[in-house]
Design an enzyme around this catalytic site. Structure first.
Site, short mmCIF file in Angstrom:
data_model
loop_
_atom_site.label_atom_id
_atom_site.label_comp_id
_atom_site.label_asym_id
_atom_site.label_seq_id
_atom_site.Cartn_x
_atom_site.Cartn_y
_atom_site.Cartn_z
N GLY A 27 42.50 54.58 34.99
CA GLY A 27 42.26 53.33 35.71
C GLY A 27 43.33 53.08 36.75
CG ASN A 28 42.83 51.09 40.06
OD1 ASN A 28 42.86 49.87 40.20
ND2 ASN A 28 41.73 51.81 40.26
CG HIS A 29 48.76 49.02 38.07
ND1 HIS A 29 48.93 48.72 36.74
CD2 HIS A 29 49.49 50.13 38.31
CE1 HIS A 29 49.74 49.60 36.20
NE2 HIS A 29 50.09 50.48 37.14
CB SER A 30 42.54 46.88 41.24
OG SER A 30 41.74 45.82 41.68
CB ALA A 94 41.22 49.56 43.41
#
Ligand code: C5P
Length: 215
Positions: A27-30, A94
């Site tokens: 995943g990512n930090h969005s 994102a």
């Protein structure tokens, strides 16, 4: 586009999660805050908003039609169902660029040796919409660049057939992922660049929507 009142608007927001096994993902930090702020401001201006949102704990007003999704593929499928009837599409999500090629059916066990995960590209939603776009639709992409920001954002705008690209600054403290504030520049197809100050995501959303109505 003189006003947003009554216009159909699609907004993507948040991260995507790409499964590795039943309990793990890439995943990512969005946080989804920027896209949700856009949806909230667009509703105030009278647009009919469909928000396609990756995993995010940020709530949204009931008058926004929210479709919660997990993966890039889910987001792609949800966007494709809606795109034909849209007047404006803003892709602020994102989206993961890669996903595990094979998803393990049960939890991967720890071993003493290392572990490699083979990745494959996810569908590029913005690129697909750029190809399907009709002359009455306005397509807005987001870009987050670390080097040659303006040059890369401009070539992305052309390559993906967008009308506007919102360039997120990574250089400024308080801008981007997770923050309450953001600092953006907006590029159009005629080489115009509008640069804004660091401000709340609600104010940034107003700036973006104002540029869309002036376009
Ligand atoms: O090429 P890049 O991923 O930097 O482009 C960012 C823009 O493309 C954003 O608007 C993002 O929402 C969109 N995007 C997408 N589908 C992907 C990857 C990015 O819609 N698979």
């Amino acid at each position: 586009m003189p006003e947003l009142k009554g216009k159909n608007m699609l907004i993507t927001a948040g991260p995507t999660y790409e499964a590795i096994d039943p309990v793990r993902f890439i995943g990512n930090h969005s946080s989804g805050k920027m896209g949700i702020a856009l949806a909230e401001e667009a509703i105030k201006l009278g647009a009919k908003v469909t928000l396609i949102c990756g995993p995010s704990s940020v709530p949204s007003t009931e008058s926004i039609k929210r479709v919660d999704v997990i993966s890039a593929q889910n987001m792609f499928d949800a966007v494709m169902l809606e795109q034909a009837k849209m007047d404006v599409m803003i892709l602020s999500a994102a989206v993961a660029d890669y996903r595990p090629k094979n998803v393990a059916e049960s939890k991967i066990k720890k071993k003493d040796s290392g572990l490699s995960i083979e990745l494959e590209p996810t569908p590029d939603i913005l690129d697909s919409l750029g190809k399907l776009k009709t002359k009455n639709q306005l397509l807005v992409g987001f870009a987050l660049e670390t080097d040659n920001e303006l040059e890369n954002a401009h070539s992305k705008l052309k390559k993906k057939n967008c009308d506007l690209i919102v360039l997120n600054s990574l250089q400024d403290a308080g801008a981007g992922f997770g923050h309450e504030t953001n600092k953006v520049s907006i590029l159009d197809r005629h080489n115009n660049i509008t640069t804004f100050e660091l401000k709340s995501k609600a104010e940034v959303a107003k700036d973006i929507l104002r540029l869309i109505t002036d376009y």
